[in-house]
Each structure stands twice: as C-alpha cells, then as structure tokens.
Design a protein around this motif. Structure first.
Motif, PDB file in Angstrom:
ATOM      1  N   PHE A  53      40.497  39.680  46.158  1.00  0.00           N
ATOM      2  CA  PHE A  53      40.732  38.514  45.304  1.00  0.00           C
ATOM      3  C   PHE A  53      42.076  38.608  44.579  1.00  0.00           C
ATOM      4  O   PHE A  53      42.595  37.618  44.094  1.00  0.00           O
ATOM      5  N   LEU A  54      42.668  39.813  44.512  1.00  0.00           N
ATOM      6  CA  LEU A  54      43.973  40.003  43.866  1.00  0.00           C
ATOM      7  C   LEU A  54      45.138  39.905  44.843  1.00  0.00           C
ATOM      8  O   LEU A  54      46.296  40.025  44.438  1.00  0.00           O
ATOM      9  N   ARG A  57      48.352  37.933  44.150  1.00  0.00           N
ATOM     10  CA  ARG A  57      48.216  37.308  42.823  1.00  0.00           C
ATOM     11  C   ARG A  57      48.592  38.363  41.796  1.00  0.00           C
ATOM     12  O   ARG A  57      48.450  39.549  42.044  1.00  0.00           O
ATOM     13  N   ASP A  89      48.976  35.263  37.317  1.00  0.00           N
ATOM     14  CA  ASP A  89      47.819  34.397  37.506  1.00  0.00           C
ATOM     15  C   ASP A  89      46.735  34.682  36.470  1.00  0.00           C
ATOM     16  O   ASP A  89      45.931  33.814  36.159  1.00  0.00           O
ATOM     17  N   SER A 123      43.878  32.110  35.139  1.00  0.00           N
ATOM     18  CA  SER A 123      42.841  31.660  36.058  1.00  0.00           C
ATOM     19  C   SER A 123      41.457  32.168  35.661  1.00  0.00           C
ATOM     20  O   SER A 123      41.194  33.366  35.693  1.00  0.00           O
ATOM     21  N   GLU A 125      38.707  31.629  37.311  1.00  0.00           N
ATOM     22  CA  GLU A 125      38.054  32.137  38.518  1.00  0.00           C
ATOM     23  C   GLU A 125      38.473  33.585  38.797  1.00  0.00           C
ATOM     24  O   GLU A 125      37.630  34.453  39.045  1.00  0.00           O
ATOM     25  N   LEU A 126      39.759  33.871  38.710  1.00  0.00           N
ATOM     26  CA  LEU A 126      40.242  35.226  38.931  1.00  0.00           C
ATOM     27  C   LEU A 126      39.715  36.168  37.853  1.00  0.00           C
ATOM     28  O   LEU A 126      39.337  37.310  38.139  1.00  0.00           O
ATOM     29  N   TYR A 129      36.226  37.150  38.737  1.00  0.00           N
ATOM     30  CA  TYR A 129      36.227  38.151  39.814  1.00  0.00           C
ATOM     31  C   TYR A 129      36.498  39.542  39.247  1.00  0.00           C
ATOM     32  O   TYR A 129      35.821  40.507  39.582  1.00  0.00           O
TER      33      TYR A 129
END
Length: 164
Positions: A53-54, A57, A89, A123, A125-126, A129
């Motif tokens: 997920f990173l 980003r 991000d 973010s 969402e991030l 995660y």
C-alpha cells in the motif's frame, strides 16, 4: 481543557539537548538508516507484500519533541528514503514517548490515534492501512534486545522526561 489536551500536556518529552546530535545529521541520511532498520524488521511482511500500500507513495514521520522527520516510500519491495521533491501522501506526527508506546505495544494504535496522541494527516485510506498494519504486527520475538532497549527508554522517558 479537553482530555486529549490534558493527555498531551502530561506526555513526557525528550530533553532537546539529547536530540542535538541527531539534528546535525541530514534528514536524508537519517531516513536511509531508518529504512534499512525497518527493511530488516519488516522483512517477512515486505516479502509477503503487506506493505504494498506504500508503493510509490510517501509517508512522513515527524517526532515533534526531537525535531526529527523521516520521509519513506516503498520501491521494489523495499522501504527507501523518499525524494525531497515528492509530495507526501500521509503524515504521522507525535512525540518520542508516543512512538515508543506504539513500538513497545504498551498502547495500541487505535488508542494513540483516536486520542490524537499520534496524529495522521493526508490520505485517510493510507492512514488506515498503516494503522491496521501496525495493529497486526507480532514483533516481540523478532525485536529481542531492541524491544528491551525501547521498553527501557520508554520507562526512562516516563520517569525523567520533561513535562510540558
């Protein structure tokens, strides 16, 4: 005064004199060292793709009381220092004590983030995660002596850290 403000005011901080040597090292050099350490600690998770997920980003970690900042990204399954010109991000900010509480599992990520002792920006969402990843880690056996040192540092900071 809110509970969060009271908690934040009572949080011990690292004396500035102790952070001076680290502040003399350029951020990029500090981040390279942190990335190398994290690549070793999270090796199984990196191989399993749990940090994908990173990918490409940028996550900035800022330790307020130590005046330190790190910018990380994931490239080819490895954490790396993010280029200075790449926009972040996600940001995670807090004091040394809160990061130590997180790393030693004395506080769970939900509590630290919900009470704004660690602050997320960027973010959502991030951020979720990252929080879920941290919550799922079982590092006690892997960290060994490092965990013992971090627990000792947490105790010292709690006992002797400067109160705001």
């Amino acid at each position: 005064m809110s509970t969060t403000e009271r908690h934040s005011l009572n949080s011990p901080t690292i004396p500035r004199l102790l952070t001076l040597p680290l502040n003399l090292v350029p951020e990029s050099a500090r981040t390279i060292v942190l990335a190398q350490i994290l690549n070793r600690v999270f090796a199984p998770e990196l191989i399993a793709g749990e940090l994908d997920f990173l990918a490409h980003r940028v996550m900035r970690i800022t330790i307020d009381d130590a005046r330190l900042s790190y910018r990380l990204t994931l490239v080819n399954q490895k954490l790396r220092a993010a280029p200075a010109n790449q926009v972040e991000d996600l940001s995670i900010e807090g004091n040394t004590y809160e990061f130590l509480l997180l790393a030693t599992r004395r506080e769970d990520p939900d509590t630290l983030f919900f009470n704004r002792r660690l602050r997320l920006g960027g973010s959502t969402e991030l951020g979720l995660y990252v929080k879920n990843f941290l919550d799922s880690l079982e590092l006690e056996q892997r960290l060994g002596m490092l965990l013992t040192l971090m627990r000792g540092a947490t105790d010292l900071l709690q006992r002797f850290g400067q109160q705001r």
